[in-house]
Design a protein around this motif. Structure first.
Motif, PDB file in Angstrom:
ATOM      1  N   ARG A 113     -25.457  68.645  32.649  1.00 51.91           N
ATOM      2  CA  ARG A 113     -26.359  69.466  33.458  1.00 51.91           C
ATOM      3  C   ARG A 113     -27.306  68.628  34.304  1.00 51.91           C
ATOM      4  O   ARG A 113     -27.685  69.033  35.404  1.00 51.91           O
ATOM      5  CB  ARG A 113     -27.133  70.413  32.542  1.00 51.91           C
ATOM      6  N   ALA A 114     -27.673  67.462  33.793  1.00 50.64           N
ATOM      7  CA  ALA A 114     -28.551  66.581  34.566  1.00 50.64           C
ATOM      8  C   ALA A 114     -27.882  66.115  35.847  1.00 50.64           C
ATOM      9  O   ALA A 114     -28.556  65.783  36.829  1.00 50.64           O
ATOM     10  CB  ALA A 114     -28.958  65.380  33.716  1.00 50.64           C
ATOM     11  N   HIS A 115     -26.556  66.098  35.851  1.00 54.20           N
ATOM     12  CA  HIS A 115     -25.802  65.681  37.043  1.00 54.20           C
ATOM     13  C   HIS A 115     -25.230  66.886  37.803  1.00 54.20           C
ATOM     14  O   HIS A 115     -24.379  66.712  38.680  1.00 54.20           O
ATOM     15  CB  HIS A 115     -24.674  64.730  36.637  1.00 54.20           C
ATOM     16  N   GLY A 116     -25.685  68.084  37.447  1.00 51.08           N
ATOM     17  CA  GLY A 116     -25.268  69.271  38.186  1.00 51.08           C
ATOM     18  C   GLY A 116     -23.869  69.751  37.878  1.00 51.08           C
ATOM     19  O   GLY A 116     -23.275  70.488  38.678  1.00 51.08           O
ATOM     20  N   VAL A 117     -23.315  69.356  36.734  1.00 54.32           N
ATOM     21  CA  VAL A 117     -21.966  69.776  36.352  1.00 54.32           C
ATOM     22  C   VAL A 117     -22.054  71.096  35.590  1.00 54.32           C
ATOM     23  O   VAL A 117     -22.834  71.236  34.640  1.00 54.32           O
ATOM     24  CB  VAL A 117     -21.282  68.704  35.465  1.00 54.32           C
ATOM     25  N   GLY A 118     -21.238  72.063  35.992  1.00 49.97           N
ATOM     26  CA  GLY A 118     -21.238  73.351  35.325  1.00 49.97           C
ATOM     27  C   GLY A 118     -20.596  73.268  33.952  1.00 49.97           C
ATOM     28  O   GLY A 118     -19.467  72.791  33.819  1.00 49.97           O
ATOM     29  N   VAL A 119     -21.286  73.726  32.936  1.00 55.82           N
ATOM     30  CA  VAL A 119     -20.756  73.712  31.573  1.00 55.82           C
ATOM     31  C   VAL A 119     -20.987  75.070  30.930  1.00 55.82           C
ATOM     32  O   VAL A 119     -22.088  75.624  31.000  1.00 55.82           O
ATOM     33  CB  VAL A 119     -21.392  72.571  30.729  1.00 55.82           C
ATOM     34  N   ALA A 120     -19.948  75.628  30.344  1.00 51.86           N
ATOM     35  CA  ALA A 120     -20.039  76.906  29.634  1.00 51.86           C
ATOM     36  C   ALA A 120     -20.191  76.613  28.146  1.00 51.86           C
ATOM     37  O   ALA A 120     -19.343  75.945  27.553  1.00 51.86           O
ATOM     38  CB  ALA A 120     -18.797  77.743  29.881  1.00 51.86           C
ATOM     39  N   VAL A 121     -21.275  77.094  27.561  1.00 54.41           N
ATOM     40  CA  VAL A 121     -21.553  76.852  26.141  1.00 54.41           C
ATOM     41  C   VAL A 121     -21.256  78.134  25.378  1.00 54.41           C
ATOM     42  O   VAL A 121     -21.920  79.149  25.569  1.00 54.41           O
ATOM     43  CB  VAL A 121     -23.021  76.431  25.928  1.00 54.41           C
ATOM     44  N   THR A 122     -20.240  78.086  24.522  1.00 53.47           N
ATOM     45  CA  THR A 122     -19.823  79.270  23.782  1.00 53.47           C
ATOM     46  C   THR A 122     -19.622  78.930  22.303  1.00 53.47           C
ATOM     47  O   THR A 122     -19.645  77.765  21.915  1.00 53.47           O
ATOM     48  CB  THR A 122     -18.498  79.842  24.341  1.00 53.47           C
ATOM     49  N   ALA A 123     -19.396  79.963  21.514  1.00 52.19           N
ATOM     50  CA  ALA A 123     -19.118  79.763  20.085  1.00 52.19           C
ATOM     51  C   ALA A 123     -18.248  80.908  19.600  1.00 52.19           C
ATOM     52  O   ALA A 123     -18.078  81.929  20.276  1.00 52.19           O
ATOM     53  CB  ALA A 123     -20.413  79.692  19.285  1.00 52.19           C
ATOM     54  N   SER A 124     -17.682  80.729  18.414  1.00 46.52           N
ATOM     55  CA  SER A 124     -16.751  81.724  17.873  1.00 46.52           C
ATOM     56  C   SER A 124     -17.453  82.978  17.380  1.00 46.52           C
ATOM     57  O   SER A 124     -16.837  84.036  17.268  1.00 46.52           O
ATOM     58  CB  SER A 124     -15.932  81.113  16.735  1.00 46.52           C
ATOM     59  N   ARG A 135     -24.973  62.079  41.757  1.00 43.92           N
ATOM     60  CA  ARG A 135     -25.556  60.820  41.271  1.00 43.92           C
ATOM     61  C   ARG A 135     -27.081  60.896  41.238  1.00 43.92           C
ATOM     62  O   ARG A 135     -27.726  60.118  40.549  1.00 43.92           O
ATOM     63  CB  ARG A 135     -25.118  59.656  42.166  1.00 43.92           C
ATOM     64  N   ASP A 136     -27.630  61.829  42.000  1.00 45.89           N
ATOM     65  CA  ASP A 136     -29.087  61.941  42.119  1.00 45.89           C
ATOM     66  C   ASP A 136     -29.593  63.042  41.178  1.00 45.89           C
ATOM     67  O   ASP A 136     -29.612  64.223  41.524  1.00 45.89           O
ATOM     68  CB  ASP A 136     -29.458  62.269  43.569  1.00 45.89           C
ATOM     69  N   LYS A 137     -29.996  62.650  39.979  1.00 41.49           N
ATOM     70  CA  LYS A 137     -30.444  63.631  38.986  1.00 41.49           C
ATOM     71  C   LYS A 137     -31.734  64.329  39.420  1.00 41.49           C
ATOM     72  O   LYS A 137     -31.951  65.498  39.130  1.00 41.49           O
ATOM     73  CB  LYS A 137     -30.626  62.955  37.623  1.00 41.49           C
ATOM     74  N   GLU A 138     -32.590  63.600  40.130  1.00 39.62           N
ATOM     75  CA  GLU A 138     -33.835  64.204  40.620  1.00 39.62           C
ATOM     76  C   GLU A 138     -33.543  65.294  41.641  1.00 39.62           C
ATOM     77  O   GLU A 138     -34.205  66.329  41.676  1.00 39.62           O
ATOM     78  CB  GLU A 138     -34.745  63.128  41.223  1.00 39.62           C
ATOM     79  N   LEU A 139     -32.518  65.045  42.476  1.00 35.18           N
ATOM     80  CA  LEU A 139     -32.136  66.032  43.476  1.00 35.18           C
ATOM     81  C   LEU A 139     -31.576  67.285  42.798  1.00 35.18           C
ATOM     82  O   LEU A 139     -31.873  68.403  43.221  1.00 35.18           O
ATOM     83  CB  LEU A 139     -31.085  65.449  44.423  1.00 35.18           C
ATOM     84  N   VAL A 140     -30.780  67.080  41.745  1.00 36.52           N
ATOM     85  CA  VAL A 140     -30.231  68.215  40.998  1.00 36.52           C
ATOM     86  C   VAL A 140     -31.357  69.085  40.459  1.00 36.52           C
ATOM     87  O   VAL A 140     -31.326  70.313  40.574  1.00 36.52           O
ATOM     88  CB  VAL A 140     -29.334  67.719  39.839  1.00 36.52           C
ATOM     89  N   GLN A 141     -32.372  68.449  39.878  1.00 42.89           N
ATOM     90  CA  GLN A 141     -33.497  69.187  39.328  1.00 42.89           C
ATOM     91  C   GLN A 141     -34.280  69.915  40.421  1.00 42.89           C
ATOM     92  O   GLN A 141     -34.710  71.058  40.242  1.00 42.89           O
ATOM     93  CB  GLN A 141     -34.430  68.234  38.565  1.00 42.89           C
ATOM     94  N   LYS A 142     -34.426  69.241  41.589  1.00 43.50           N
ATOM     95  CA  LYS A 142     -35.153  69.850  42.708  1.00 43.50           C
ATOM     96  C   LYS A 142     -34.400  71.083  43.222  1.00 43.50           C
ATOM     97  O   LYS A 142     -35.013  72.126  43.497  1.00 43.50           O
ATOM     98  CB  LYS A 142     -35.321  68.839  43.838  1.00 43.50           C
TER      99      LYS A 142
END
Length: 566
Positions: free
Chosen positions: A38-49, A454-461
């Motif tokens: 998430r810090a690099h702006g990658v989409g991740v789906a967090v699920t459980a059974s 690559r720009d984690k600050e930009l992702v947060q902004k």
């Protein structure tokens, strides 16, 4: 395998099965990897059974996210319809990584269905449609729940076709962060190795009906008076104990009743996936446990304490946690959503009496002290789950034990050896890779395959700016038109939307308890009373059976409109 080695393998983009003994830090490592993505702006789906497990990671069930729901099978027609659903397609297209926690409780056919849906939606040529899939869990813990009628045999996720096609790299964590070098660890290892005989029972006998000690006293609770959480195999035992303990307390009893909205079958499904009670009986002095994660982080699922008082306004319980913190427990809402629309919801104070809880409900918790009765254990793995909740042997009070309690499923025992061997092979391959080569491969995965920034600050902004610029929700604009008692056709023309879209807005408003009075729309619906009566007899509000009942005489939009009044 260490956590750092496993993290390196995750970053290489492989499909991964992350496993290890209870307390080996699986959830902690998952959270580290999720934060990295998430810090690099990658989409991740967090699920459980399960719904309970999903709350531990702040995610949702895999059944809801993937759209498979509670199905046991998926026909070609159902698959085509599912793939066309905008919400499901949107879920898939914005993620690069899918996490499924507590995979031990997921049936093989359910994982197969998830793989099939992803492949058909994203990329038919690649397993799971090309997503990186991270499965996490421990098969020594509780297995999938089977139907009482025995219509389907219990199969573990690794027995399905999707597991084979996914080519999962096994990361078997070996470090221990819960029990450390405590004597309890040797007992747990004996269970995992299928060697829980007399030798394992010797240390357990030292805790037979012996009050537990607590390594660090809680604020306001001296070490000698810390009452352990009682874990039992069956709900009936838990209910009896909690009822008896509550009855011992003098003083007025307050009752908090659950409010529910939605069709019966959907409400029942929602109630099964959460720990809230239909009726919560409390008194000042009652031992309680929070059963939901607070949005502000003030409490989590499993936080324990004592009811200290009830507020003057509203009469809500004030809980003094065992860490000395005071929290007012206001009602919380649980929802069952479909396509962004709330199909069922329930509201209740997020507490339950906690002198005793079931072993199933305890999975995922870490307890300082516990009183455990395994004399009624009925499922392999129950003893392992219950005993591994406790940090130390001295924190355990054992009330009973039967032969099933310390057993593990024979299939798991045999397959665990394979998991260990595969993990060793993965670790050896990782060791052969040079640091520079490994880093290059990880960067290629992160920035090329996952299209991370690559720009984690930009992702947060960007994330912050989106929140600031978030435009007013379109369904709220629809609500304003409905308050003016405008016909749907007129609203559709005014807004440049279809009536179907407006009905979606109305369903969302109903789910949020914000739908204006739309009784004025009834007069334009032919056979309203007959359609309404048919929906009242429906257990889940599904449209197709109602559509067929009337021989297609009414459109799906008309049926959706009537359903809003049920």
């Amino acid at each position: 395998m260490t956590q750092e080695e496993a993290l390196d393998i995750l970053k290489l983009g492989h499909n991964v099965f992350l496993t290890g003994a209870a307390g080996s830090g699986k959830t902690y490592l998952l959270n580290r990897y999720i934060a990295h993505l998430r810090a690099h702006g990658v989409g991740v789906a967090v699920t459980a059974s399960t719904g309970i497990a999903a709350t531990h990671l702040g995610g949702q069930t895999i059944h809801s996210w993937s759209g498979i729901g509670i199905r046991d099978a998926l026909s070609d027609d159902e698959l085509r319809a599912l793939v066309l659903r905008s919400r499901v397609a949107r879920n898939f297209k914005k993620v690069k990584v899918l996490v499924i926690d507590e995979v031990s409780m997921l049936h093989a056919h359910q994982l197969d269905m998830v793989e099939r849906v992803l492949r058909h939606t994203l990329d038919f040529t690649k397993p799971f449609g090309g997503l990186q899939v991270v499965l996490c869990g421990d098969f020594f813990q509780l297995p999938p729940v089977t139907r009482d009628d025995g219509s389907r045999e219990k199969t573990f996720a690794y027995e399905g076709a999707a597991w084979d096609t996914g080519a999962f790299a096994v990361c078997y964590l070996s470090e221990q962060f819960r029990q450390g070098d405590d004597p309890l660890l040797s007992v747990l290892n004996s269970i995992r190795n299928g060697e829980a005989g007399e030798k394992a029972k010797i240390p357990l006998r030292t805790r037979y009906k012996k009050d537990p000690s607590f390594a660090h006293a809680s604020a306001g609770r001296p070490t000698s008076t810390v009452f352990p959480t009682r874990l039992y195999a069956r709900n009936i035992n838990v209910d009896v104990i909690n009822g008896k303990e509550l009855a011992k307390i003098s003083g007025a009893e307050k009752v908090f009743r659950m409010e529910t909205h939605g069709f019966r079958a959907l409400v029942e499904t929602l109630m099964k996936s959460c720990l809230a009670l239909p009726e919560l009986h409390l008194k000042v002095g009652a031992e309680v446990m929070f059963v939901k994660n607070a949005i502000d982080g003030s409490y989590v699922n499993g936080t324990r304490g004592v009811v200290d008082a009830f507020t003057k306004e509203g009469g809500w319980p004030v809980v003094r946690t065992f860490q000395g913190k005071k929290i007012t427990a206001h009602p919380e809402e649980w929802r069952l959503e479909d396509g962004g629309t709330v199909r069922a919801s329930l509201t209740q104070v997020p507490l339950r009496l906690a002198w005793a809880i079931t072993i199933h409900k305890s999975q995922g918790m870490t307890l300082d002290t516990a009183e455990v009765d395994l004399s009624d254990a009925f499922e392999p793995g129950m003893g392992y789950v219950a005993l591994s909740r406790v940090r130390t042997l001295s924190g355990l009070k054992l009330m009973g034990l039967n032969e099933t309690a310390l057993s593990v499923h024979p299939k798991i025992l045999a397959h665990d050896k394979k998991f260990r061997a595969w993990s060793d092979a993965v670790r050896a391959a990782l060791a052969k890779a040079g640091d520079k080569e490994k880093k290059n491969l990880q960067e290629e995965v992160l920035f090329t395959r996952f299209k991370g920034s690559r720009d984690k600050e930009l992702v947060q902004k960007i994330r912050t700016d989106k929140e600031k610029k978030k435009k007013r929700a379109t369904h709220l604009i629809t609500a304003e038109f409905l308050e003016k008692k405008m016909p749907l056709a007129a609203i559709a023309t005014e807004r440049g939307l279809t009536e179907g879209t407006l009905l979606g807005h109305m369903e969302k408003l109903k789910g949020a308890h914000a739908l204006p009075d739309v009784a004025y729309l009834k007069k334009d619906i032919r056979d309203f009373e007959k359609i309404f009566a048919a929906f009242q007899k429906s257990s889940d509000g599904t449209l197709t059976p109602i559509f067929e009942k009337f021989g297609g005489a009414h459109s799906f939009d008309t049926l959706k409109l009537v359903r809003l009044f049920v």
